[in-house]
Enzyme design. Structure first.
Site, mmCIF file in Angstrom:
data_model
loop_
_atom_site.group_PDB
_atom_site.id
_atom_site.type_symbol
_atom_site.label_atom_id
_atom_site.label_comp_id
_atom_site.label_asym_id
_atom_site.label_seq_id
_atom_site.Cartn_x
_atom_site.Cartn_y
_atom_site.Cartn_z
ATOM 1 N N ARG A 510 16.410 66.005 42.205
ATOM 2 C CA ARG A 510 16.563 66.670 40.918
ATOM 3 C C ARG A 510 17.437 67.901 41.025
ATOM 4 N NH1 ARG A 510 10.907 67.208 40.460
ATOM 5 N NH2 ARG A 510 9.983 65.333 39.642
ATOM 6 N N SER A 571 13.002 68.983 51.544
ATOM 7 C CA SER A 571 11.681 68.591 52.053
ATOM 8 C C SER A 571 11.743 67.857 53.381
ATOM 9 C CB SER A 571 10.987 67.717 51.027
ATOM 10 O OG SER A 571 11.180 68.227 49.756
ATOM 11 N N ASP A 626 9.219 71.484 50.281
ATOM 12 C CA ASP A 626 8.552 71.168 49.006
ATOM 13 C C ASP A 626 7.120 71.699 48.950
ATOM 14 O OD1 ASP A 626 7.769 69.304 50.908
ATOM 15 O OD2 ASP A 626 8.000 67.540 49.625
HETATM 16 C C1 BG6 Z 1 7.825 66.471 43.439
HETATM 17 C C2 BG6 Z 1 8.382 67.768 43.990
HETATM 18 O O1 BG6 Z 1 7.166 66.713 42.260
HETATM 19 O O2 BG6 Z 1 6.972 65.925 44.403
HETATM 20 C C3 BG6 Z 1 9.137 67.455 45.256
HETATM 21 O O3 BG6 Z 1 9.206 68.378 43.044
HETATM 22 C C4 BG6 Z 1 8.252 66.772 46.231
HETATM 23 O O4 BG6 Z 1 9.654 68.648 45.830
HETATM 24 C C5 BG6 Z 1 7.648 65.567 45.590
HETATM 25 O O5 BG6 Z 1 8.979 66.414 47.389
HETATM 26 C C6 BG6 Z 1 6.666 64.895 46.506
HETATM 27 O O6 BG6 Z 1 6.204 63.704 45.950
HETATM 28 P P1 BG6 Z 1 6.974 62.332 46.030
HETATM 29 O O7 BG6 Z 1 5.944 61.344 45.665
HETATM 30 O O8 BG6 Z 1 8.102 62.412 45.064
HETATM 31 O O9 BG6 Z 1 7.419 62.196 47.448
HETATM 32 C C1 GLC Z 2 7.862 64.933 55.249
HETATM 33 C C2 GLC Z 2 8.769 66.099 55.538
HETATM 34 C C3 GLC Z 2 8.179 67.383 55.052
HETATM 35 C C4 GLC Z 2 7.783 67.243 53.595
HETATM 36 C C5 GLC Z 2 6.860 66.068 53.413
HETATM 37 C C6 GLC Z 2 6.468 65.858 51.980
HETATM 38 O O1 GLC Z 2 6.739 65.096 56.016
HETATM 39 O O2 GLC Z 2 9.018 66.180 56.905
HETATM 40 O O3 GLC Z 2 9.061 68.432 55.199
HETATM 41 O O4 GLC Z 2 7.155 68.402 53.187
HETATM 42 O O5 GLC Z 2 7.494 64.906 53.883
HETATM 43 O O6 GLC Z 2 7.542 65.581 51.161
#
Ligand code: BG6
Ligand code: GLC
Length: 883
Positions: A510, A571, A626
């Site tokens: 995003r 992340s 994240d």
């Molecule tokens: C989102 C966050 O809502 O959730 C992200 O904005 C995060 O930063 C993500 O990585 C984690 O959930 P998923 O299911 O999208 O991996």
């Molecule tokens: C993976 C990444 C980590 C992140 C997590 C959740 O473990 O290594 O940085 O926070 O996924 O998205």
């Protein structure tokens, strides 16, 4: 109809009694209609509790000649040996324990030498009382009847009671695998190749029936397709007054004298336990009116049981009926005249005929129900009949009245030959197969079912790894990296300004514009796709793509020309050298873009901007994980939020640690947010005891085998794959999709984690599960659907519990850090699995409370993703730089 006998006109009193005991055809029609109503009430979920006719599910889903389940796995049962044991009368009213001990002793005696065999011996138990069954081998006694009233059995699982008694007797490896009503055992014995037997009727001491109902009408069970045998327990029909208009004063007396007045009204009109007494009361009434035994003392007739149904049957059926009547009366000390004997015979006939007619009405009700629910014009069906009274009763009458009441049904009454024994053996054989299967399933799933001790160990290990990760000397060998983030506090509400944010690494990429003002936070955002070839291509292509997306977004949002400070949620594990410097340690979650590991991702972004000649448009001020973005974002709402948790594509957590404990950063004052990178927990082998063969297989096929082992037990990217591997193992063992090809199951990632979220929805009909599986070209029947559901539940429960064990280590450490007896803390949480799965969050929270009882943990769901948090970190950075 009442007729005159031998040309003599009937005595008016006798005529009245006989009339009262005769149910005319139109009234029988009504009885049938009321029975149908009562049966429907029993089948309906809403009305079941009040229904008199309980219509109990038996969990028997096909008849022997049907396809599948009862196709006699161990071959036929040609040989039957049996033994009859006399039961001491007093056992019926004694303790439940004594009763079951007696049964177990009989079994022991029956087996003789065989009882020391080490071979497993399955036992089917025909138990002709009203039981609430939830499985073939689980049956709670609802209430005793037929003179039984043993203590401590009602409300208990009879299978378990018998098994306990058997265990006490040390009868080898005897295992109670199925319990069934006598009607069910009877039904099982009477099928022919051509016409299945789908109804059974017992007319014995009591009366009851069962039939194969279409499961969609049995609303008290979850299954929605196929058939299931329903034990009607019709003996209680009329307990709500539905039979009041046919009850005679003699029936009322019989009921009052019984051990269970007011209940089992139908049974008391039909069953052999009662018919002798009905006749007796009719005779008392006639004697009182001087229509019988004139001049005799009839006090003896006041005693319950002096006239048996056996005698009644003999009086009506044998040629010597009259002689039998005389002998019976004389044995009671009466001196009957010829006329007395004749009148008694008429009364006996009326009582037995009424019993037959009522059975016919009940049977007609069942037949009509079956015919209607199957939408048939005509129904051809075998009806198994058994019971001592039936053998003595005029069959023709039952047959004829049934035909009159259900003219659209072609009924073939079949006398059960070897009682319930053979049927019981058949059901037992099926139960055995299911039990064997259950054992195999349990064995297969056992390593995935964690005990509290397992979880405590995980918690302790996590704590150990956290300490190692924080220590300057030990950090290099820890699987949990405990990365400093340079974020030193959660938002305090004074943050202001306009920011750009990027959110990369979850399901969606995003780009966001975030305005933080006094009135609150406004967000505009857009999702962009990162195609797999870019995720796994070159680093340059990945960052070029990101910059393209930013430019596109700025243009669409009318932000072109403005240089807003940018917060970057990235992340993946990074060694942070400052708020805006983050060196990628390794990729996770399926990313593998080349030439990025070991580089500062902010620099990579800037270089891409240079390549696109837009470097002036970018001002990256902060990079956050994240988890950190989520914690900050939730921290804006709740100042107690000092933990960030992600359970989505990947899993990870961050929390506020005391600086003095962070050996990897200079300084002792205050706190710093630590990005744990707990997904890698166990990569040093410390969790090897937990990994199952399925986890190994999943791991081996990923692009980072041996890495992110904890994450691969928990997060959305992997759970579906674990389930798929378990299903494959079940197929291989012949437990699942027997004889059906299921090539699609070989395809990696075909079983999405989102399927777990749907399949596990509480109360989701199995048809829905079936539809999901059919979409995957898996032709699952209901048994198989519920097995798939069980696998999903096991996998997701383990994930939630492991996640809780990790979190327990975190909250407990924070509590200790702060020297508190009790810690109140909020976890900001995000991720598709956590948000979408119907019970993940509940299991997580429950387990956490159990493992960390001194911490009151609140979970706050992050509403607009972690981009908002990244912007807040950027805001702090900008303010800090300005001040
Ligand atoms: C989102 C966050 O809502 O959730 C992200 O904005 C995060 O930063 C993500 O990585 C984690 O959930 P998923 O299911 O999208 O991996
Ligand atoms: C993976 C990444 C980590 C992140 C997590 C959740 O473990 O290594 O940085 O926070 O996924 O998205």
């Amino acid at each position: 109809m009442v007729s005159s006998l031998g040309g003599r006109a009937l005595h008016p009193q006798v005529q009245r009694v006989l009339l009262a005991l005769t149910i005319p055809l139109d009234l029988l029609q009504m009885v049938k209609a009321r029975m149908m109503l009562a049966m429907n009430k029993g089948l309906n979920r809403q009305t079941h509790a009040q229904a008199t006719v309980k219509m109990l599910p038996t969990y028997i889903c096909s008849t022997p000649n049907g396809t599948g389940r009862t196709a006699q796995p161990g071959g036929r049962f040609p040989q039957l040996s049996d033994n009859t044991f006399d039961m001491p009368e007093d056992l019926m009213q004694g303790t439940g324990e004594a009763l079951f001990d007696f049964i177990a002793q009989c079994v022991r005696q029956f087996l003789g030498d065989g009882c020391h065999s080490k071979e497993r011996l399955p036992l089917g138990f025909v138990f002709p009382f009203s039981c609430r069954q939830t499985r073939l081998d689980k049956a709670e006694l609802i209430s005793w009847s037929k003179g039984f009233s043993c203590s401590d059995v009602e409300g208990k699982d009879v299978v378990q009671l018998l098994q306990l008694a058997i265990n006490k007797q040390e009868v080898g490896e005897l295992e109670v695998v199925a319990l069934m009503n006598d009607t069910v055992g009877t039904m099982m014995t009477c099928s022919t190749r051509e016409i299945p037997c789908e109804v059974a009727l017992i007319v014995d001491k009591g009366t009851n029936s069962c039939f194969m109902a279409d499961v969609q009408h049995v609303q008290t069970v979850e299954e929605t397709r196929g058939r299931m045998c329903v034990n009607t327990e019709w003996g209680c029909f009329g307990d709500d007054g539905a039979l009041d208009d046919i009850l005679t004063p003699y029936d009322q007396h019989v009921d009052e004298e019984s051990s269970n007045p007011g209940v089992k009204r139908f049974e008391k009109l039909v069953g052999s336990l009662y018919l002798g007494d009905v006749v007796r009361h009719a005779l008392i009434a006639l004697a009182a009116e001087k229509a019988l035994f004139i001049g005799s003392n009839v006090t003896v007739l006041g005693t319950k049981g002096v006239l048996t149904t056996q005698q009644v049957v003999e009086i009506i059926s044998s040629k010597e009926g009259m002689t039998k009547a005389r002998m019976t009366l004389e044995a009671l000390g009466l001196r009957p005249s010829e006329r007395d004997c004749c009148r008694m015979q008429q009364v006996c006939r009326a009582v037995v005929s009424r019993s037959a007619a009522l059975c016919a009405a009940g049977l007609a009700a069942i037949l009509s129900l079956i015919r209607q629910s199957r939408g048939l014009e005509r129904l051809m069906i075998n009806v198994a009949v058994d019971g001592e009274l039936y053998h003595g009763m005029p069959h023709v009458q039952l047959d004829t009245v049934t035909r009159l009441l259900a003219p659209e049904c072609l009924v073939n009454l079949k006398l059960s030959e070897d009682g319930t024994g053979r049927g019981a053996a058949m059901v037992t054989a099926v139960a055995l197969r299911l039990a064997d299967q259950r054992r195999e399933v349990n064995q297969l799933l056992a390593p995935l079912r964690l005990t509290r001790a397992d979880l405590e160990r995980v918690q302790a290990l996590m704590r150990q790894e956290m300490d190692l990760g924080l220590g300057r000397e030990t950090n290099a060998n820890a699987s949990v990296r405990m990365l400093p983030t340079y974020v030193r506090g959660t938002p305090d509400g004074t943050e202001r300004g306009e920011f750009l944010a990027l959110d990369l690494g979850g399901t969606n990429f995003r780009v966001l514009a975030v305005r933080v003002a006094e009135k609150g936070i406004q967000i505009a955002s857009q999702i962009y796709v990162i195609p797999t070839n870019i995720m796994q291509g070159t680093g340059e292509a990945l960052f070029d793509h990101i910059v393209d997306c930013i430019m596109d977004f700025q243009m669409k949002q009318d932000l072109k020309g403005r240089v807003l400070p940018l917060g970057f949620t990235f992340s993946f594990p990074c060694k942070q050298l400052g708020l805006d410097k983050a060196v990628l340690l390794n990729w996770t979650k399926g990313f593998s873009a080349s030439d990025c590991v070991g580089k500062d991702v902010v620099q990579l972004l800037r270089e891409a901007a240079q390549r696109k000649q837009v470097e002036k448009a970018l001002n990256v001020v902060a990079v956050v994980n994240d988890t950190v973005g989520t914690m900050m974002s939730c921290g804006y709402e709740d100042p107690e939020c000092e933990i960030g948790l992600i359970v989505g594509t990947g899993t990870n957590a961050c929390y506020m640690e005391e600086m003095q404990n962070v050996g990897t950063v200079e300084g002792e004052q205050g706190r710093m947010c630590i990005n744990m990178e707990w997904g890698a927990f166990g990569d040093n082998g410390c969790l090897d005891h937990l990994f199952t063969e399925f986890d190994q297989m999943v791991d081996e096929k990923t692009i980072n085998p041996g890495k992110q082992r904890f994450e691969k037990l928990i997060s959305g990217m992997y759970l579906g794959e674990i389930v798929r591997h378990i299903l494959l193992a079940l197929v291989e063992k012949g437990i699942l999709f027997q004889d059906k090809a299921c090539p699609t199951l070989q395809n990696r990632d075909i079983f999405k984690t989102k399927f777990l979220s749907t399949i596990e929805i509480d109360g989701l009909a199995l048809t829905k599960v079936q539809a999901i599986l059919w979409d995957l070209e898996l032709q699952a029947n209901f048994e198989e659907c519920s097995l798939v559901r069980e696998v999903c539940q096991t996998v997701s429960l383990r994930a939630a519990q492991l996640c809780a064990a990790g979190l327990a280590a975190v909250v407990e450490k924070m509590r200790e850090n702060r020297g508190l007896g009790q810690l109140a803390v909020t976890v900001g949480v995000d991720g598709t699995l956590y948000k979408m799965h119907p019970c993940f969050s509940e299991h997580l929270q429950q387990t956490l409370q159990d493992l960390a009882p001194n911490c009151a943990v609140t979970f706050l769901l992050s509403e607009d993703g972690s981009g908002k948090g990244a912007a807040l970190v950027a805001a702090v950075a900008v303010c800090g730089a300005e001040s």
